[in-house]
Structure formats: C-alpha cells, structure tokens
Motif scaffolding. Structure first.
Motif, PDB file in Angstrom:
ATOM      1  N   VAL A 152      69.355 -17.913 -74.763  1.00  0.00           N
ATOM      2  CA  VAL A 152      70.604 -17.152 -74.824  1.00  0.00           C
ATOM      3  C   VAL A 152      71.650 -17.901 -75.647  1.00  0.00           C
ATOM      4  CG1 VAL A 152      72.489 -16.165 -73.469  1.00  0.00           C
ATOM      5  CG2 VAL A 152      70.144 -15.989 -72.645  1.00  0.00           C
ATOM      6  N   ALA A 153      71.697 -19.229 -75.530  1.00  0.00           N
ATOM      7  CA  ALA A 153      72.640 -20.013 -76.319  1.00  0.00           C
ATOM      8  C   ALA A 153      72.338 -19.885 -77.807  1.00  0.00           C
ATOM      9  CB  ALA A 153      72.600 -21.477 -75.895  1.00  0.00           C
ATOM     10  N   ALA A 154      71.064 -19.930 -78.165  1.00  0.00           N
ATOM     11  CA  ALA A 154      70.688 -19.780 -79.573  1.00  0.00           C
ATOM     12  C   ALA A 154      71.063 -18.398 -80.099  1.00  0.00           C
ATOM     13  CB  ALA A 154      69.188 -20.020 -79.738  1.00  0.00           C
ATOM     14  N   LEU A 155      70.834 -17.373 -79.295  1.00  0.00           N
ATOM     15  CA  LEU A 155      71.220 -16.016 -79.695  1.00  0.00           C
ATOM     16  C   LEU A 155      72.737 -15.900 -79.844  1.00  0.00           C
ATOM     17  CD1 LEU A 155      68.806 -13.837 -77.520  1.00  0.00           C
ATOM     18  CD2 LEU A 155      68.778 -14.092 -80.008  1.00  0.00           C
ATOM     19  N   SER A 156      73.485 -16.572 -78.961  1.00  0.00           N
ATOM     20  CA  SER A 156      74.940 -16.568 -79.070  1.00  0.00           C
ATOM     21  C   SER A 156      75.368 -17.161 -80.406  1.00  0.00           C
ATOM     22  CB  SER A 156      75.558 -17.389 -77.925  1.00  0.00           C
ATOM     23  OG  SER A 156      75.280 -16.824 -76.677  1.00  0.00           O
ATOM     24  N   ALA A 157      74.761 -18.277 -80.765  1.00  0.00           N
ATOM     25  CA  ALA A 157      75.112 -18.945 -82.018  1.00  0.00           C
ATOM     26  C   ALA A 157      74.795 -18.061 -83.214  1.00  0.00           C
ATOM     27  CB  ALA A 157      74.354 -20.265 -82.118  1.00  0.00           C
ATOM     28  N   LEU A 158      73.618 -17.449 -83.222  1.00  0.00           N
ATOM     29  CA  LEU A 158      73.238 -16.579 -84.339  1.00  0.00           C
ATOM     30  C   LEU A 158      74.163 -15.370 -84.431  1.00  0.00           C
ATOM     31  CD1 LEU A 158      69.346 -16.679 -83.960  1.00  0.00           C
ATOM     32  CD2 LEU A 158      70.727 -17.744 -85.762  1.00  0.00           C
ATOM     33  N   THR A 159      74.575 -14.858 -83.266  1.00  0.00           N
ATOM     34  CA  THR A 159      75.500 -13.726 -83.259  1.00  0.00           C
ATOM     35  C   THR A 159      76.838 -14.106 -83.887  1.00  0.00           C
ATOM     36  OG1 THR A 159      74.500 -12.801 -81.254  1.00  0.00           O
ATOM     37  CG2 THR A 159      76.739 -12.087 -81.778  1.00  0.00           C
ATOM     38  N   LEU A 160      77.363 -15.267 -83.530  1.00  0.00           N
ATOM     39  CA  LEU A 160      78.621 -15.737 -84.114  1.00  0.00           C
ATOM     40  C   LEU A 160      78.495 -15.903 -85.627  1.00  0.00           C
ATOM     41  CD1 LEU A 160      79.638 -18.390 -81.444  1.00  0.00           C
ATOM     42  CD2 LEU A 160      80.938 -16.337 -82.006  1.00  0.00           C
ATOM     43  N   ILE A 161      77.393 -16.488 -86.074  1.00  0.00           N
ATOM     44  CA  ILE A 161      77.204 -16.738 -87.507  1.00  0.00           C
ATOM     45  C   ILE A 161      77.067 -15.430 -88.275  1.00  0.00           C
ATOM     46  CG2 ILE A 161      75.629 -17.708 -89.219  1.00  0.00           C
ATOM     47  CD1 ILE A 161      74.965 -19.899 -87.117  1.00  0.00           C
ATOM     48  N   LEU A 162      76.239 -14.511 -87.777  1.00  0.00           N
ATOM     49  CA  LEU A 162      76.030 -13.238 -88.463  1.00  0.00           C
ATOM     50  C   LEU A 162      77.296 -12.395 -88.479  1.00  0.00           C
ATOM     51  CD1 LEU A 162      72.478 -12.254 -87.142  1.00  0.00           C
ATOM     52  CD2 LEU A 162      73.090 -13.024 -89.448  1.00  0.00           C
ATOM     53  N   HIS A 163      78.012 -12.388 -87.367  1.00  0.00           N
ATOM     54  CA  HIS A 163      79.247 -11.603 -87.314  1.00  0.00           C
ATOM     55  C   HIS A 163      80.267 -12.159 -88.290  1.00  0.00           C
ATOM     56  CE1 HIS A 163      83.133 -10.193 -85.435  1.00  0.00           C
ATOM     57  NE2 HIS A 163      82.444  -9.085 -85.575  1.00  0.00           N
ATOM     58  N   GLY A 164      80.287 -13.486 -88.432  1.00  0.00           N
ATOM     59  CA  GLY A 164      81.235 -14.101 -89.361  1.00  0.00           C
ATOM     60  C   GLY A 164      80.879 -13.804 -90.806  1.00  0.00           C
TER      61      GLY A 164
END
Length: 225
Positions: free
Chosen positions: A210-222
């Motif tokens: 879940v932490a890795a998915l959170s990070a990828l979500t932040l990066i992609l959204h940015g």
C-alpha cells in the motif's frame, strides 16, 4: 475502497480517495479528504483501542504539529503536485529499504520524523499514512491499526484547523466530505475478512504494497496534473 484498504492495514484511505477527488472536484481539496480522515479512525479505535502505542503516539504527534503547519504553507505557496512527486520518490526509496531490511527501527527519532513528514504531506495532499506505517511495519496488526487510527484522528483534526486558519476550508469542502461518510462506513465493515487474513502474518507485506502504491499515486498525479 479507501476504507476497505485502511480498515485492513491501518492506512490507505487517502491513497484511493484523494487522487480521485482531486481529479473530479479539485476545488474541495484538501478539506474534503480531511473530513473522512477524521471519521474513519473512530471506527478503528472503537474496536481496537487496546492496541494503541501511547508512547510512540506522543512522539509522532510531537513531529506532526510543525509538519502540519509547514504543510499548510505548502497549500498556500507551493504546488502540491511538486511536493507529491518528491514525497512519492522518498516513500518508494523507504519501501525498498524496508523490504530489504528486517524492519525500520522504531524509536523516538524515527517516529518523530515520520510524524513530521506525515504532517506535511497529510495537510497538503491528504496522503499522510506511508511514513508512519513504514515505521510501524514490524508491529502486529492491531497495534498498527489502533496507533495509526489515533494519530490520524488527531492529525486530520489539526489539518482542518490549519486549513481553516489559512482560509483554505470552504463550506463546500465540508459538505462534499460529509456525503462520502455512508460509503466510508460500508467500506470499513467490508474490510473485516481482509483484516483477519492480513493479521495471519501478512500485515507487513500489505503495508509495503500500500505504501508503494501511495508513492506511485503521488508521482503519477504530479506528472499528469
């Protein structure tokens, strides 16, 4: 879906809900996500309050206070998408190190630092769980969920206060957040079977995923914003 994830591993509501709300109704962020962030922990505390690590919670809150103030300034002066990319990269590195090592050291310094980073990202983007969850990834499921629940309850209340003080909390954000609460309760109730499955020795793996998915979500959204 955010409530299902957080009900099982202790965090993740912002991971699922914040990017969707930001894309569909950006004007209500980050206030709307803080409304649900302050509500879901109450359901977790109700059932697992005995697992709270009160000492660690104190250090986390100590770091969270200045972090949330800095996060409020980010909302006013800095692009939250830029912040999200930077934090996402940091979280991915932390996940990689945590997966390689036995566990992240859990002491007053790491907990306070995690609380500080969580305060910044939680207030500015609505996703503040990964830093704290990584520090507690070596604990048992009930302790992780209960400790994070109390931390998120206090954190979301503080973020709402900071946003209100900076005039970044319109009434529309509160109303929008309130309309999500019935679905929040339904998701938490549905998380029971997954919670029992992860407590059988799989909670650390769940946290890292879940932490890795959170990070990828932040990066992609940015990058896509």
């Amino acid at each position: 879906m955010g409530a299902v994830v957080q009900g099982a591993v202790g965090f993740g509501l912002g991971l699922v809900a914040a990017p969707v709300i930001a894309m569909l109704e950006p004007s209500v962020m980050p206030g709307a996500i803080q409304v649900v962030n302050v509500t879901l922990p109450l359901l977790t505390i109700l059932g697992e309050w005995r697992g709270v690590d009160w000492r660690g919670l104190g250090f986390a809150v100590l770091g969270r206070v200045p972090g949330s103030l800095l996060g409020g300034l980010v909302v006013v002066y800095v692009s939250t998408r830029t912040l999200g990319v930077l934090v996402g990269v940091m979280v991915l590195l932390a996940v990689a190190l945590t997966a390689w090592a036995a566990a992240v050291p859990r002491n007053r310094a790491t907990i306070t630092g995690a609380g500080f980073v969580s305060g910044i990202t939680g207030t500015a983007t609505g996703i503040g769980g990964p830093p704290m969850a990584l520090v507690y990834s070596g604990a048992k499921g009930p302790q992780i969920r209960a400790t994070l629940a109390v931390f998120f309850l206090l954190s979301a209340a503080q973020s709402l206060a900071v946003l209100a003080a900076l005039d970044r909390l319109p009434a529309r954000s509160l109303v929008f957040g309130a309309t999500l609460l019935p679905f929040l309760v339904a998701g938490f109730l549905a998380s029971g079977p997954l919670r029992r499955h992860l407590d059988g020795g799989r909670i650390r793996t769940g946290i890292l995923c879940v932490a890795a998915l959170s990070a990828l979500t932040l990066i992609l959204h940015g990058n896509l914003g």
